[in-house]
Scaffold this active site. Sequence first.
Site, PDB file in Angstrom:
ATOM      1  N   TRP A 229       0.823  -1.207   0.000  1.00  0.00           N
ATOM      2  CA  TRP A 229       0.000   0.000   0.000  1.00  0.00           C
ATOM      3  C   TRP A 229       0.855   1.253   0.000  1.00  0.00           C
ATOM      4  O   TRP A 229       0.360   2.345  -0.292  1.00  0.00           O
ATOM      5  CB  TRP A 229      -0.932   0.001   1.208  1.00  0.00           C
ATOM      6  CG  TRP A 229      -0.254   0.220   2.541  1.00  0.00           C
ATOM      7  CD1 TRP A 229       0.719  -0.537   3.116  1.00  0.00           C
ATOM      8  CD2 TRP A 229      -0.532   1.268   3.476  1.00  0.00           C
ATOM      9  NE1 TRP A 229       1.071  -0.035   4.345  1.00  0.00           N
ATOM     10  CE2 TRP A 229       0.323   1.067   4.601  1.00  0.00           C
ATOM     11  CE3 TRP A 229      -1.405   2.345   3.487  1.00  0.00           C
ATOM     12  CZ2 TRP A 229       0.315   1.913   5.706  1.00  0.00           C
ATOM     13  CZ3 TRP A 229      -1.422   3.181   4.595  1.00  0.00           C
ATOM     14  CH2 TRP A 229      -0.569   2.969   5.685  1.00  0.00           C
ATOM     15  N   ASP A 230       2.149   1.091   0.321  1.00  0.00           N
ATOM     16  CA  ASP A 230       3.072   2.226   0.284  1.00  0.00           C
ATOM     17  C   ASP A 230       2.961   2.980  -1.038  1.00  0.00           C
ATOM     18  O   ASP A 230       3.050   4.208  -1.082  1.00  0.00           O
ATOM     19  CB  ASP A 230       4.533   1.759   0.386  1.00  0.00           C
ATOM     20  CG  ASP A 230       4.827   0.848   1.548  1.00  0.00           C
ATOM     21  OD1 ASP A 230       3.887   0.218   2.047  1.00  0.00           O
ATOM     22  OD2 ASP A 230       5.994   0.754   1.934  1.00  0.00           O
TER      23      ASP A 230
ATOM     24  N   LYS B 224       2.412   0.550  16.376  1.00  0.00           N
ATOM     25  CA  LYS B 224       3.595   0.419  15.529  1.00  0.00           C
ATOM     26  C   LYS B 224       3.838   1.678  14.713  1.00  0.00           C
ATOM     27  O   LYS B 224       4.970   2.140  14.574  1.00  0.00           O
ATOM     28  CB  LYS B 224       3.436  -0.786  14.600  1.00  0.00           C
ATOM     29  CG  LYS B 224       4.628  -1.006  13.669  1.00  0.00           C
ATOM     30  CD  LYS B 224       4.410  -2.212  12.763  1.00  0.00           C
ATOM     31  CE  LYS B 224       5.602  -2.424  11.846  1.00  0.00           C
ATOM     32  NZ  LYS B 224       5.403  -3.549  10.911  1.00  0.00           N
ATOM     33  N   GLN B 225       2.772   2.239  14.146  1.00  0.00           N
ATOM     34  CA  GLN B 225       2.906   3.383  13.244  1.00  0.00           C
ATOM     35  C   GLN B 225       1.608   4.175  13.230  1.00  0.00           C
ATOM     36  O   GLN B 225       0.566   3.697  13.667  1.00  0.00           O
ATOM     37  CB  GLN B 225       3.232   2.902  11.837  1.00  0.00           C
ATOM     38  CG  GLN B 225       2.119   2.101  11.187  1.00  0.00           C
ATOM     39  CD  GLN B 225       2.610   1.199  10.093  1.00  0.00           C
ATOM     40  OE1 GLN B 225       3.178   0.149  10.366  1.00  0.00           O
ATOM     41  NE2 GLN B 225       2.389   1.590   8.849  1.00  0.00           N
TER      42      GLN B 225
ATOM     43  N   GLU C 105       0.047  -2.369  12.670  1.00  0.00           N
ATOM     44  CA  GLU C 105       0.086  -3.827  12.648  1.00  0.00           C
ATOM     45  C   GLU C 105       0.304  -4.426  14.032  1.00  0.00           C
ATOM     46  O   GLU C 105       0.447  -5.647  14.152  1.00  0.00           O
ATOM     47  CB  GLU C 105       1.160  -4.296  11.668  1.00  0.00           C
ATOM     48  CG  GLU C 105       0.820  -3.916  10.231  1.00  0.00           C
ATOM     49  CD  GLU C 105       1.968  -4.134   9.262  1.00  0.00           C
ATOM     50  OE1 GLU C 105       3.093  -4.426   9.730  1.00  0.00           O
ATOM     51  OE2 GLU C 105       1.748  -4.005   8.048  1.00  0.00           O
TER      52      GLU C 105
END
Length: 792
Positions: free
Chosen positions: A361-362, A590-591, A488
């Site tokens: 998806w980046d 995580k992000q 995630e």
Amino acid sequence: MITEEAFPVEPWQIRETRLDLNLLAQSESLFALSNGHIGLRGNLDEGEPYGLPGTYLNSFYEIRPLPYAEAGYGYPEAGQTVVDVTNGKILRLFVEDEPFDVRYGEVIFHERVLDLCAGTLTRRANWRSPADKQVKVVSTRLVSLAHRSVAAIEYVVEALDKFVRVTVQSELVSNEDQPETSGDPRVSAILDNPLEAVEHEATERGGLLMHRTRASSLMMAAGMDHEVEVPGRVEITTDARPDLARTTVICGLRPGQKLRIVKYLAYGWSSLRSRPALHDQATAALHTARYSGWQGLLDAQRAYLNEFWDSADVEVEGDPESQQAVRFGLFHLLQASARAERRAIPSKGLTGTGYDGHAFWDTEGFVLPVLTYTAPHAVADALRWRASTLQLAKDRAAELGLDGASFCWRTIRGQECSAYWPAGTAAWHINADIAMAFERYRIVTGDHSLEEECGLAVLIETARLWLSLGHHDRHGVWHLDGVTGPDEYTAVVRDNVFTNLMAASNLITAADACLRQPEAAKAMGVTTEEMAAWRDAADAANIPYDDELGVHQQCEGFTTFAEWDFEANTTYPLFLHEAYVRLYPAQVIKQADLVLAMQWQSHAFTPEQKARNVDYYERRMVRDSSLSACTQAVMCAEVGHLELAHDYAYEAALIDLRDLHRNTRDGLHMASLAGAWTALVGGFGGLRDDEGILSIDPQLPHGISRLRFRLRWRGFRLTVDARHADVTYTLRDGPGGELTIRHAGEHLTLKSDSPSTIAVRDRKPLLPPPSQPPGREPVSRRHKSLIISAAR
């Protein structure tokens, strides 16, 4: 760690002042050259020593089985791994009978320079052999942006102090040995001799090798040809074997005399074309290269980059490291996409084998937004590639018992390659990310033809997926269960806010597109009732909110999860040191997830909500992903924490140039390179486009005195020149000479006949700057000794 001492900060180049063999793999990634079709890692000309040898062709892969301790229905059976193809970079130099090798003799001087304006990698070395013969070597390498199948190397050897006999072996080599990998899941699988010989030939001054993969049945050709200039007598011979073609040049040089070799390379691959056709394609590309000549290739490369920088350059006054980094990032984004031409843009580009060469998806979420404003032609090609996998996505959805299309989480060709469901297939948001990329392209460029060509089908089928994934409860609220958002560490949850907002946007965008193209939509079976169902689901989507804390919940119940003990768990990245059974039920992120939702769906949140959400989630994000710092920079800037935002922008920009995440050796982080632009332009430039209008709201931190960036919008070229007190907009080209944008929330009409200067709006934070988990503060401009050990 890569340091400023060895890699000084310069505005238009990346220069290595000394060769550090311990950082060879990292520098090979930094110095990689590509055009989106061919990728050459920055290996030394002589081939050894190396950190990770690498020559790649976009989407040329091999199939391998995916092992499972316990398989289940719908799990992918095969993975795809990018192949290190025939290496044409090698020019082995022998001075008398001694090989030029930086590990032997004396390296008197060594420098490599990546020139961001010329699009070349130049190496200069002075070397004294063990027999006391000194030579100077200057090589310049390029992968042509103008000619898709062509790369070239100019290699010059000069005798400095004594007469020397020089031998150069210029090679094409297949099936190179690969170094052992670690247990890090981000590292590529090792393929053992993946190429099977098909044909080899030697020509007068070159050769050609053809190979195919054993399982994926892809065929490739690599060819080389040479021009040789030298005073006096020279001997040139060529021989070829299945995995090696070699042209050997032998001559004698007196002090001051030079041997100059220009090596032309051509690459091509196909799953369909015959062996003779592929052979002829490579041969034709070599003829094209020789016709252009070395200087012609250089001139075309510079002209291509001049045109790019005219519409894409970002100038940062006061922060030279960010200045260098944002140009470095833009350069590599262009390299990854310029001539990809309906192939994927992998998360590492063509700079290394990390993540097996897969696209995630980046691409649509981080890389394409930048390219939409700077190189829109590359975006159209990338989206055409994604659309070309639509039938595979429909097949995947059907396999899972769903309607519409389910695009895969990670892939090269279009089939799902993620063996871990919770952080793979369950990350359904990729389908909305793809839909958003199509819609952004239409809005920013004003070009509806891509939607008509292939985008409408993608929007319709992703909308159908969402309707079959979600459900209305007895109160009429629409839910998405069993989903994983960008974070995630919080997987398979109910009503992830990011996913729900993106899905709602996908549904509405699809319905609007069907109204623009009613006949085409009807031909795809779309009815008025189906469009109404899409809008109803979008309007009823549940967006969890904690009234007591006054913040949005990242997912249903997130703010009631157990708090994570950051003091007791200090070894990062957590996914390499902690069990997911501990991570999933805890408030450790995580992000950026909810914070990313506030950037991409900015209109769905009030300023007060954004401020409170940033304050809450900053304290729980550990940034075990290179995708996070840029988003945190953007949102911290929006809510007024400009200095904290600057630190995050610095970290996002320097992830590869300083190897902050300790895995640059496996290839560059394309999304984080894009994040350097996003942090500056989206954060301090205040760029937003989620409401269909170009919205800009600049505000600079103390460490940046001026931010000047260029972008494209609907045929216009716009320059935004922001300072602390005001901003000047300069409009060029474009239809009609007028463009209406939104400046600081107010409409502003710009005219191409005169710049417009207007005061900036001061951003006053509603809350004090938030703290971060212990030890997870951003790498600061002011404290460069801080180093993080994080993951992608």
